[in-house]
Motif scaffolding. Structure first.
Motif, mmCIF file in Angstrom:
data_model
loop_
_atom_site.group_PDB
_atom_site.id
_atom_site.type_symbol
_atom_site.label_atom_id
_atom_site.label_comp_id
_atom_site.label_asym_id
_atom_site.label_seq_id
_atom_site.Cartn_x
_atom_site.Cartn_y
_atom_site.Cartn_z
ATOM 1 N N ALA A 70 0.830 -1.208 0.000
ATOM 2 C CA ALA A 70 0.000 0.000 0.000
ATOM 3 C C ALA A 70 0.864 1.256 0.000
ATOM 4 O O ALA A 70 0.445 2.307 -0.507
ATOM 5 C CB ALA A 70 -0.943 -0.009 1.196
ATOM 6 N N LEU A 71 2.061 1.153 0.535
ATOM 7 C CA LEU A 71 2.975 2.304 0.553
ATOM 8 C C LEU A 71 3.388 2.731 -0.855
ATOM 9 O O LEU A 71 3.783 3.873 -1.070
ATOM 10 C CB LEU A 71 4.223 1.968 1.371
ATOM 11 C CG LEU A 71 3.997 1.725 2.865
ATOM 12 C CD1 LEU A 71 5.271 1.182 3.505
ATOM 13 C CD2 LEU A 71 3.532 2.995 3.556
ATOM 14 N N ALA A 86 6.268 4.886 -4.746
ATOM 15 C CA ALA A 86 6.967 4.213 -5.851
ATOM 16 C C ALA A 86 7.164 5.155 -7.022
ATOM 17 O O ALA A 86 6.289 5.946 -7.363
ATOM 18 C CB ALA A 86 6.196 2.971 -6.287
ATOM 19 N N GLN A 87 8.313 5.030 -7.631
ATOM 20 C CA GLN A 87 8.644 5.822 -8.819
ATOM 21 C C GLN A 87 8.254 5.066 -10.088
ATOM 22 O O GLN A 87 7.737 5.649 -11.028
ATOM 23 C CB GLN A 87 10.142 6.111 -8.822
ATOM 24 C CG GLN A 87 10.647 6.828 -10.048
ATOM 25 C CD GLN A 87 12.129 7.112 -9.926
ATOM 26 O OE1 GLN A 87 12.608 7.542 -8.892
ATOM 27 N NE2 GLN A 87 12.868 6.852 -10.997
ATOM 28 N N LEU A 122 11.157 5.920 2.820
ATOM 29 C CA LEU A 122 11.788 5.979 1.501
ATOM 30 C C LEU A 122 10.808 6.458 0.438
ATOM 31 O O LEU A 122 9.594 6.306 0.580
ATOM 32 C CB LEU A 122 12.323 4.596 1.117
ATOM 33 C CG LEU A 122 13.362 3.983 2.046
ATOM 34 C CD1 LEU A 122 13.685 2.562 1.602
ATOM 35 C CD2 LEU A 122 14.610 4.839 2.114
ATOM 36 N N ARG A 123 11.380 6.974 -0.660
ATOM 37 C CA ARG A 123 10.582 7.387 -1.819
ATOM 38 C C ARG A 123 11.407 7.153 -3.080
ATOM 39 O O ARG A 123 12.623 7.061 -3.037
ATOM 40 C CB ARG A 123 10.213 8.856 -1.732
ATOM 41 C CG ARG A 123 9.265 9.162 -0.595
ATOM 42 C CD ARG A 123 8.602 10.530 -0.802
ATOM 43 N NE ARG A 123 7.704 10.862 0.271
ATOM 44 C CZ ARG A 123 6.505 10.310 0.481
ATOM 45 N NH1 ARG A 123 6.071 9.381 -0.324
ATOM 46 N NH2 ARG A 123 5.756 10.674 1.480
ATOM 47 N N ASP A 125 11.527 1.806 -4.431
ATOM 48 C CA ASP A 125 11.220 0.740 -5.387
ATOM 49 C C ASP A 125 12.126 -0.474 -5.171
ATOM 50 O O ASP A 125 11.639 -1.609 -5.092
ATOM 51 C CB ASP A 125 11.391 1.240 -6.821
ATOM 52 C CG ASP A 125 10.359 2.284 -7.219
ATOM 53 O OD1 ASP A 125 9.448 2.593 -6.416
ATOM 54 O OD2 ASP A 125 10.480 2.810 -8.345
ATOM 55 N N GLN A 126 13.409 -0.216 -5.068
ATOM 56 C CA GLN A 126 14.356 -1.324 -4.894
ATOM 57 C C GLN A 126 14.127 -2.037 -3.565
ATOM 58 O O GLN A 126 14.126 -3.270 -3.510
ATOM 59 C CB GLN A 126 15.785 -0.815 -4.978
ATOM 60 C CG GLN A 126 16.158 -0.424 -6.383
ATOM 61 C CD GLN A 126 17.487 -0.971 -6.789
ATOM 62 O OE1 GLN A 126 18.379 -1.167 -5.982
ATOM 63 N NE2 GLN A 126 17.634 -1.243 -8.061
ATOM 64 N N ARG A 127 13.926 -1.263 -2.500
ATOM 65 C CA ARG A 127 13.738 -1.878 -1.176
ATOM 66 C C ARG A 127 12.442 -2.678 -1.145
ATOM 67 O O ARG A 127 12.396 -3.780 -0.613
ATOM 68 C CB ARG A 127 13.743 -0.780 -0.102
ATOM 69 C CG ARG A 127 13.737 -1.319 1.290
ATOM 70 C CD ARG A 127 15.113 -1.847 1.636
ATOM 71 N NE ARG A 127 14.983 -2.663 2.824
ATOM 72 C CZ ARG A 127 15.667 -3.754 3.060
ATOM 73 N NH1 ARG A 127 16.580 -4.159 2.212
ATOM 74 N NH2 ARG A 127 15.481 -4.433 4.140
#
Length: 182
Positions: free
Chosen positions: A54-55, A60-61, A121-122, A127-129
């Motif tokens: 949901a985050l 997410a980019q 994070l943003r 995305d990677q995490r």
């Protein structure tokens, strides 16, 4: 280190010895203990996965990752509703008492602090995490689902577990491809 097959046999042995097994008449009235345990373990696992994906809505980019996260959320919310319905219809609690199944390997979950880390994070870092964390998280779901398909009694629950196995395996593959191109 125990192999997955060895862990399965140890889990079944611990389950039988711990008194979680029931008679057939109990299973008809209340739901098979193995099916109940699977559902009780999957419900919080699904909830945790939903919280993490949901985050992605506003962090997410990558558009494809955001769409995958939305699909994961919808799928897991629907599956959780089904699991709650079955447990309720069997007169079973939605959650097991604390440590009720500790002898069976306990609940597989991602580190609860991971949601906090992801929240901070943003963009590309998020995305990677998220992809890395969800690969591990979904792999835990695959392992639990495979245990259920091999051990459960209810065909409906085993069918759900099979769908979980297949969909999570596909999701993992998609997230690995995302990481490869990132």
């Amino acid at each position: 280190m125990a192999t997955p097959l060895m862990r399965f046999f140890l889990l079944v042995l611990a389950f039988m010895v711990s008194g979680c097994a029931s008679t057939q008449s109990d299973a008809v009235l209340r739901g098979d203990p193995l099916d109940v345990m699977f559902l009780q373990m999957m419900l919080p696992h699904h909830q945790q996965g939903v919280e993490m994906v949901a985050l992605a809505k506003d962090r997410a980019q990558d558009e494809e990752l955001r769409m995958l996260a939305a699909a994961i959320e919808k799928t897991q919310v629907t599956e959780a509703d089904t699991m709650r319905t079955w447990l309720t219809s069997w007169g079973e609690p939605l959650t097991a008492p604390p440590d009720a199944h500790a002898g069976h390997g306990g609940m597989r979950e991602s580190d609860p602090k991971e949601i906090e880390r992801l929240s901070a994070l943003r963009g590309a870092e998020f995305d990677q995490r998220l992809a890395n964390v969800m690969i591990a998280h979904q792999d835990d779901a695959v392992q639990m689902a495979r245990w259920e398909t091999g051990s459960g009694a209810s065909q409906e629950v085993k069918d759900l577990a099979d769908r979980i196995d297949k969909s999570r395996t596909a999701q993992i593959s998609m997230m690995k491809k995302f990481l490869d191109r990132a």
